[in-house]
Write an enzyme that holds these catalytic residues in place. Structure first.
Site, PDB file in Angstrom:
ATOM      1  N   LEU A   4     -33.500 -10.403  35.334  1.00 56.99           N
ATOM      2  CA  LEU A   4     -32.419 -10.088  36.272  1.00 56.99           C
ATOM      3  C   LEU A   4     -32.259  -8.583  36.416  1.00 56.99           C
ATOM      4  O   LEU A   4     -32.199  -8.048  37.530  1.00 56.99           O
ATOM      5  CB  LEU A   4     -31.109 -10.722  35.801  1.00 56.99           C
ATOM      6  CG  LEU A   4     -29.848 -10.420  36.625  1.00 56.99           C
ATOM      7  CD1 LEU A   4     -29.968 -11.034  38.016  1.00 56.99           C
ATOM      8  CD2 LEU A   4     -28.590 -10.936  35.914  1.00 56.99           C
ATOM      9  N   ASN A  43     -31.950   0.409  38.146  1.00 56.86           N
ATOM     10  CA  ASN A  43     -30.710   0.932  38.727  1.00 56.86           C
ATOM     11  C   ASN A  43     -29.665  -0.143  38.992  1.00 56.86           C
ATOM     12  O   ASN A  43     -28.643   0.121  39.611  1.00 56.86           O
ATOM     13  CB  ASN A  43     -31.028   1.662  40.040  1.00 56.86           C
ATOM     14  CG  ASN A  43     -31.896   2.881  39.809  1.00 56.86           C
ATOM     15  OD1 ASN A  43     -31.593   3.725  38.974  1.00 56.86           O
ATOM     16  ND2 ASN A  43     -33.004   2.975  40.535  1.00 56.86           N
ATOM     17  N   ARG A  45     -21.783  -2.785  -7.870  1.00 54.96           N
ATOM     18  CA  ARG A  45     -21.733  -1.329  -7.952  1.00 54.96           C
ATOM     19  C   ARG A  45     -20.521  -0.877  -8.766  1.00 54.96           C
ATOM     20  O   ARG A  45     -19.376  -1.253  -8.454  1.00 54.96           O
ATOM     21  CB  ARG A  45     -21.674  -0.733  -6.538  1.00 54.96           C
ATOM     22  CG  ARG A  45     -21.430   0.761  -6.468  1.00 54.96           C
ATOM     23  CD  ARG A  45     -22.590   1.564  -6.984  1.00 54.96           C
ATOM     24  NE  ARG A  45     -22.449   2.976  -6.602  1.00 54.96           N
ATOM     25  CZ  ARG A  45     -23.218   3.936  -7.064  1.00 54.96           C
ATOM     26  NH1 ARG A  45     -24.202   3.654  -7.919  1.00 54.96           N
ATOM     27  NH2 ARG A  45     -23.042   5.177  -6.662  1.00 54.96           N
ATOM     28  N   ILE A  94     -19.138   1.105   2.672  1.00 56.74           N
ATOM     29  CA  ILE A  94     -19.015   0.512   1.337  1.00 56.74           C
ATOM     30  C   ILE A  94     -20.234   0.851   0.483  1.00 56.74           C
ATOM     31  O   ILE A  94     -20.118   1.151  -0.711  1.00 56.74           O
ATOM     32  CB  ILE A  94     -18.813  -1.015   1.450  1.00 56.74           C
ATOM     33  CG1 ILE A  94     -17.406  -1.322   1.973  1.00 56.74           C
ATOM     34  CG2 ILE A  94     -19.051  -1.702   0.106  1.00 56.74           C
ATOM     35  CD1 ILE A  94     -17.174  -2.763   2.351  1.00 56.74           C
ATOM     36  N   GLY A 102     -21.978   3.465   0.814  1.00 56.81           N
ATOM     37  CA  GLY A 102     -22.049   4.916   0.624  1.00 56.81           C
ATOM     38  C   GLY A 102     -23.413   5.460   1.016  1.00 56.81           C
ATOM     39  O   GLY A 102     -24.001   5.042   2.022  1.00 56.81           O
ATOM     40  N   GLU A 113     -26.523  -8.605  28.048  1.00 63.26           N
ATOM     41  CA  GLU A 113     -25.934  -9.732  28.787  1.00 63.26           C
ATOM     42  C   GLU A 113     -24.487  -9.471  29.186  1.00 63.26           C
ATOM     43  O   GLU A 113     -23.619 -10.336  29.091  1.00 63.26           O
ATOM     44  CB  GLU A 113     -26.068 -11.039  27.994  1.00 63.26           C
ATOM     45  CG  GLU A 113     -27.524 -11.477  27.872  1.00 63.26           C
ATOM     46  CD  GLU A 113     -27.694 -12.868  27.325  1.00 63.26           C
ATOM     47  OE1 GLU A 113     -26.906 -13.754  27.696  1.00 63.26           O
ATOM     48  OE2 GLU A 113     -28.631 -13.071  26.539  1.00 63.26           O
TER      49      GLU A 113
END
Length: 380
Positions: free
Chosen positions: A125, A129, A268, A337, A339, A363
């Site tokens: 589709l 441009n 961690r 989280i 880092g 889409e």
């Protein structure tokens, strides 16, 4: 609205999860780095029924509904957004268009090949441009006896080079006429049909995005989908389902980023304890979990409406808009989280971060979704 998982739905989710872990996970970063499109993996998904989820069994498909389809896309995208994107585009766009608007001869010819994974589908589709402004397309089809001759190019097409068959929208009438566009089925190998430039993308790098070029491409009138002039209207209906696909893709990416974050936060340690014990991290995880839950409920509502043949345009636009935006937010928080490790390719969240952004664009951008939603709620 049924949102509770049934045994069969859980089995399908498990099947998709196991396939992703076995066939996709070991290759994710290699495919991403090299921008390799794993066509062989796509074909293998055909053996699982994933390439024709919504296609009736009489045409070689799995004959399932939108809840199952959403679950499959989510489980694949939790591991790799690129493969999830390719699977979604194949199912909802090319295959979906032929299923919805093809005649019996076209369905029998193309759907078994697409549903089995023997053929990979593309859908054209967008042009250089004309993104959201599709009625200004410059790809033209001219009638010549019992044939049509297509000239022009399509851009940003998933499987633009590798697709074995494409549904192509071309202008057959006046500019800006919503009944001046027609859908055609064009097979790879047809003289005048070729693949062009492959895009070098930020994310979704293992999902091929390329030009499709038509240079006096001559096809028989039997390759018209539906009636001449109905292509634009058909496309808008196809995009209703496509929005559910991208919403599911975004949800899968969000879940992948969230699950990785929970695992990392528990493992961690800083200042003598897991970082999950710190409110700054635990509150991020709470926000992520809440957004995922809300997105999934919205997607499941859209899937229910689609399954029961009710109007879905507004809800599918809401689902696509919300899920894609929270996917970006969750992937961003995931990197935070992790880092410094989150910024490296040794951990999965940087890829979720890069892949998530496409969901707010493909889409129909988030802005277009808000346009669709606002028009419909004000019309009511």
């Amino acid at each position: 609205m049924h949102t509770q998982s049934t045994d069969s739905l859980l089995m399908i989710e498990e099947s998709a999860m196991q396939f992703a872990r076995q066939h996709i996970l070991p290759n994710v970063m290699e495919w991403d780095e090299s921008q390799y499109f794993p066509a062989e993996t796509m074909r293998a998904m055909g053996d699982q029924g994933f390439m024709g989820v919504l296609v009736p069994e009489e045409y070689g498909g799995a004959g399932l509904g939108y809840h199952e389809y959403v679950s499959i896309i989510v489980e694949i995208a939790k591991v790799c957004g690129s493969v999830g994107l390719s699977l979604a585009a194949h199912n909802s766009l090319c295959t979906g268009h032929i299923l919805a608007f093809g005649n019996e001869e076209q369905k029998k010819k193309y759907l078994p090949k697409l549903a089995s994974g023997q053929w990979i589908g593309a859908w054209g589709l967008t042009e250089a441009n004309t993104g959201s402004d599709a009625m200004r397309m410059k790809c033209i089809a001219s009638k010549d006896g019992d044939h049509w001759v297509i000239n022009g190019a399509k851009n940003w097409i998933t499987h633009g080079r590798s697709g074995d068959v494409a549904v192509v929208l071309a202008r057959t009438g006046d500019l800006l006429d919503s009944r001046g566009i027609t859908a055609f089925i064009v097979e790879r190998g047809t003289p005048g049909f070729s693949g062009g430039k492959k895009e070098n993308k930020l994310g979704m790098r293992a999902s091929e995005t390329a030009e499709m070029i038509f240079d006096n491409c001559r096809i028989h009138e039997s390759q018209v989908l539906g009636n001449v002039g109905e292509g634009f209207i058909q496309s808008m209906k196809i995009l209703d389902g496509g929005r559910i696909s991208i919403a599911a893709l975004a949800l899968g990416i969000a879940k992948g980023a969230y699950e990785a974050s929970v695992k990392y936060a528990k493992e961690r340690e800083q200042f003598g304890q897991p970082i999950a014990h710190f409110q700054a991290i635990s509150f991020k995880l709470a926000d992520m979990a809440t957004k995922i839950e809300a997105a999934e409920l919205l997607i499941r509502k859209a899937a229910h409406l689609k399954n029961t043949h009710q109007p879905v345009t507004t809800v599918s636009a809401m689902a696509k808009y919300y899920a894609s935006e929270i996917s970006v937010q969750i992937a961003t928080d995931a990197v935070q989280i992790f880092g410094g490790y989150g910024y490296t390719k040794d951990f999965p969240v940087e890829k979720f971060y890069r892949d998530s952004k496409l969901c707010t664009i493909g889409e129909g951008t988030s802005e277009i979704q808000k346009l669709v939603i606002s028009r419909n709620i004000l019309k009511d």
